[in-house]
Design an enzyme around this catalytic site. Structure first.
Site, PDB file in Angstrom:
ATOM      1  N   ASP A 405       0.780  -1.177   0.132  1.00  0.00           N
ATOM      2  CA  ASP A 405      -0.320   0.263   0.397  1.00  0.00           C
ATOM      3  C   ASP A 405       0.761   0.884  -0.102  1.00  0.00           C
ATOM      4  O   ASP A 405       0.451   2.267  -0.071  1.00  0.00           O
ATOM      5  CB  ASP A 405      -1.172   0.429   0.514  1.00  0.00           C
ATOM      6  CG  ASP A 405      -2.298  -0.581   0.859  1.00  0.00           C
ATOM      7  OD1 ASP A 405      -1.920  -1.190  -0.261  1.00  0.00           O
ATOM      8  OD2 ASP A 405      -2.987  -0.943   2.035  1.00  0.00           O
ATOM      9  N   TYR A 494      -9.385  -1.608   0.334  1.00  0.00           N
ATOM     10  CA  TYR A 494     -10.104  -1.290   1.297  1.00  0.00           C
ATOM     11  C   TYR A 494      -9.795  -0.576   1.918  1.00  0.00           C
ATOM     12  O   TYR A 494      -9.341   0.165   2.084  1.00  0.00           O
ATOM     13  CB  TYR A 494      -8.710  -2.675   1.674  1.00  0.00           C
ATOM     14  CG  TYR A 494      -9.064  -4.323   2.079  1.00  0.00           C
ATOM     15  CD1 TYR A 494      -9.511  -4.619   3.093  1.00  0.00           C
ATOM     16  CD2 TYR A 494      -9.355  -5.012   0.525  1.00  0.00           C
ATOM     17  CE1 TYR A 494     -10.436  -6.142   2.821  1.00  0.00           C
ATOM     18  CE2 TYR A 494      -9.544  -5.983   0.959  1.00  0.00           C
ATOM     19  CZ  TYR A 494      -9.957  -6.712   1.681  1.00  0.00           C
ATOM     20  OH  TYR A 494     -10.751  -7.642   1.959  1.00  0.00           O
TER      21      TYR A 494
END
Length: 793
Positions: A405, A494
């Site tokens: 990420d 997410y």
């Protein structure tokens, strides 16, 4: 009636009056967080007492990110012809140009900071960092630079930032492994459109009219996605593209069709189609695909849903209404007023003996520095290093997906928090800023700070054998509380409520890190024979099995920089005791205490039969015990399930063990690099190289630890994964750091003693239950004030 009950009834009577909103409150607009933060006058007696009391940071926050003025000055300097970088403005750039990808702040060298924060040394110089894509070179690449000292002056230089990377090429990343930005994506679009246009009749027949002619063609009814990695070692580049029905829940409506392309190099005319995948079969050419289609071999067993409303996080009337659910749910309220102090300018806080500085990075999010309890340093730096997800499956998107990420600049995705739902009403809300090109972006109310009731007493004990019917001599109960710092970063599908995590500073001197995950699954098209990779969760959707691993760095300084990692193993030993001669030799547990000697990665002991403590062997408490902090595993402390996947072979070593201990070096500030995900075979930052046999006995130690979850997907992940079970935590707790438990100096307690008259006497230590109305105003949520640099981290 006892005094505490009378006081409590006073609160209840006020709450039950006109102060509470009527039923149906949830349908009304929420109040604006900014307005509430500005209401510091408590003359009305409201339990919301306004802003936190001020604190004054002892030193300047040298870890603070560079401000808007510095960013603009650095941008201008880089684009000055005298820099020799030959840069093109990104808006005008092509793949064959040199242009700035992003700007951030270079991490501070600890060796330069300690003389300043611990003594009279000068404040260390600050530097910016920039990733520049160099498509205009003979061998195109990406190169990272550091620029400083700041502010920009005649002494400021621009130098390659090589020293923090150990992969062999410093800050350089091959072109094929560099971040796949919008320009690279656009370069592949003509090939994708051409390939898919030629088989539009096939996709339309298979997928309810679905076709792809390009992103701006009105005939297009499908959307595309591709993940990472996009290269193995930088010598090649590829995209494995999955098609979906578009819409707000597109992650949950995958189709059984994949296009694989090679997009190596800067010359898009050389890109080519590697093949197609559908029905669990690979077709190298259009001719192969068309032959199978015309033979009737590609019929779909299930049709994907065209209406994705089932995957939206709104109320579903068809599920009915639960009894009493029309009442507003309980929440945390700082009834007595805020008990923490803030220096908003320096981003510094003090709470019940704790103190720390905060900073922010576009890639890592929130970071903490100089964490002290009662004036003694415990941790120099606490920060998240990476949030990794790796998937499994028998379809190209699932089988090869590994996300880092930080690659997507996790910190920039920290969005506005909804007060009363993301954070309690009355929380302190701070903005975060980051820089895009020569502009500064402010994410308003992206971080919240609040004190919470722990939900259980910190300590409690009743002495029995009392003189009355109460049955005890005395009862002592201490209230448990903690300060929470929280942010939510929504990265792709997410929303990880812990990419910055919850950081909880408990009043007993313990520090807890909690991560939770919620959001849409990256799902796959459902095949009955693929149950080993997840269950069917909708009409034609399978939940894809995957791991979430979040790696954190804790640079411990227990009192100073000379620390050791103590290992206390519980072992079963055979022994005899002369006072039990009839037992002979019998088995009993005992501690086997040792110290790790060299840097290493390691896992929690089976059955948790080992205690790991960072201790200072030169410092002892009143009883002669080495002072330290214990590393306490919490819930779901996991590591990556797969160790030898080609998609994460060497660039994810940090995720392959529960814990790791290394020597601190200024040249090793990060476990990973932001472009490492596309280099699984030849990483820019190789975490495994941190472990080169150095001693960790009474040295400056860094602990890396992993939180996360093995995501066994389920139907209850629809519409989104729930925070309840997607949860992981760890605690750092005093271990002989003090001479006794740190609860004796807390006033929020009750000491209860029965009297001869069969009544109870309550000692309140001067802390009475507050009696005040709870007033919640309701202006429109989201009206933004004018934001200045001082408002933001």
């Amino acid at each position: 009636m006892h005094r505490f009950l009378l006081a409590l009834l006073g609160v209840v009577s006020l709450v039950a009056g006109t102060a509470l909103p009527p039923l149906g409150y949830e349908r009304r607009l929420l109040r604006d967080a900014w307005n509430k933060r500005q209401q510091t006058d408590n003359s009305s007696g409201s339990c919301f007492s306004g802003a936190a009391p001020p604190a004054v940071a002892p030193k300047e926050n040298v870890w603070a990110p560079m401000d808007a003025a510095d960013n603009h000055a650095v941008w201008t300097l880089l684009h000055d012809p005298s820099s020799g970088l030959n840069l093109t403005l990104p808006i005008n750039a092509t793949l064959s140009d040199n242009y700035v990808f992003w700007l951030d702040t270079t991490p501070m060298n600890k060796s330069a900071v300690l003389p300043y924060i611990d003594g009279d040394g000068p404040a260390p110089s600050r530097y910016a960092r920039a990733i520049i894509f160099r498509g205009g070179q003979e061998v195109p690449d990406s190169q990272e630079y550091f620029i400083g000292p700041l502010p920009v002056s005649a002494e400021t230089t621009v130098q390659p930032l090589d020293y923090i990377y150990n992969g062999g090429d410093g800050g350089r990343v091959p072109y094929n492994a560099r971040y796949f930005d919008a320009k690279r994506s656009a370069a592949t679009e003509p090939l994708i459109a051409e390939a898919m246009s030629g088989i539009a009749d096939i996709t339309a027949a298979l997928f309810q009219g679905g076709a792809y002619y390009g992103p701006r063609d009105n005939r297009t009814t499908l959307s595309i996605t591709s993940g990472t990695p996009l290269s193995f070692d930088g010598t090649q580049a590829f995209r494995n593209i999955m098609f979906r029905f578009p819409g707000p829940a597109t992650y949950m409506t995958p189709l059984d069709f994949f296009l694989l392309i090679d997009c190596t190099g800067t010359d898009a005319s050389r890109y080519f189609v590697k093949g197609f995948v559908t029905n669990e079969r690979f077709f190298p050419t259009v001719a192969d695909l068309r032959a199978a289609f015309e033979a009737g071999e590609l019929a779909q067993e299930y049709n994907q849903t065209l209406d994705g409303s089932w995957a939206l996080v709104d109320r579903k009337p068809e599920l009915g209404v639960r009894d009493l659910e029309e009442r507003f749910a309980p929440g945390i309220i700082e009834l007595g007023g805020k008990r923490y102090r803030l220096d908003a300018t320096q981003k510094y806080f003090e709470y019940m003996g704790w103190s720390a500085y905060m900073s922010f990075s576009r890639t890592l999010g929130i970071m903490f520095f100089d964490i002290k309890f009662k004036g003694e340093r415990i941790i120099y730096e606490l920060s998240m290093q990476e949030a990794l997800a790796q998937y499994g499956g028998n379809q190209p998107k699932a089988a090869n997906t590994v996300y880092h990420d930080t690659y997507y600049s996790l910190g920039t995705d920290m969005g506005t928090l909804l007060e009363g739902f993301d954070c309690p009403f009355g929380s302190t809300l701070w903005n975060v800023t980051y820089h895009e090109e020569n502009s500064t972006i402010v994410n308003q109310d992206a971080l919240c700070i609040f004190e919470t009731d722990s939900g259980y007493p910190l300590s409690r004990h009743r002495a029995g054998g009392g003189p009355s019917d109460y049955g005890f001599q005395s009862l002592g109960v201490v209230k448990g509380t903690a300060l929470v710092v929280r942010a939510v970063a929504t990265v792709g599908n997410y929303a990880l409520n812990s990419v910055c995590s919850d950081y909880l500073f408990h009043v007993d001197g313990s520090l807890e890190v909690v991560v939770r995950a919620s959001g849409y699954l990256q799902s796959s098209f459902y095949y009955p024979d693929q149950g080993k990779w997840g269950p069917r969760i909708q009409q034609a959707t399978q939940g894809s099995l995957h791991d979430h691993i979040l790696t954190f760095k804790a640079d411990f300084d227990i009192l100073d920089t000379a620390n050791s990692l103590q290992v206390s193993e519980l072992i079963a030993a055979n022994q005899s005791q002369p006072w039990f001669p009839e037992l002979g030799e019998f088995e009993q547990m005992e501690l086997n205490i040792s110290y790790m000697q060299t840097e290493q990665q390691f896992n929690w002991a089976p059955n948790n039969q080992a205690m790991y403590c960072v201790v200072n062997r030169n410092k002892t408490n009143a009883w002669g015990e080495e002072r330290g902090y214990r590393i306490v595993p919490g819930r779901s402390d996991v590591h990556l399930s797969v160790a030898n996947s080609p998609w994460s072979l060497k660039n994810a070593a940090f995720a392959k063990s529960h814990l790791a201990v290394t020597r601190q070096h200024d040249t090793e500030p990060f476990a990973n690099s932001v472009q490492n995900v596309n280099l699984p075979w030849k990483p820019q930052q190789d975490f495994a190289k941190f472990f080169d046999g150095e001693s960790v006995e009474q040295e400056d130690l860094v602990l890396f630890f992993n939180l996360g979850m093995h995501h066994f997907t389920r139907a209850e992940d629809v519409p989104v994964t729930l925070y309840t079970e997607a949860y992981s935590s760890i605690v750092f707790a005093p271990q002989n750091f003090f001479d006794r438990a740190q609860d004796g100096d807390l006033l929020n307690r009750r000491w209860v003693v029965p009297t001869a008259e069969d009544t109870l006497e309550f000692e309140t230590y001067g802390v009475e239950l507050p009696s005040c109305p709870i007033e919640i105003s309701e202006p429109v949520y989201g009206i933004s004030p004018v934001v200045t640099q001082e408002d933001a981290i």
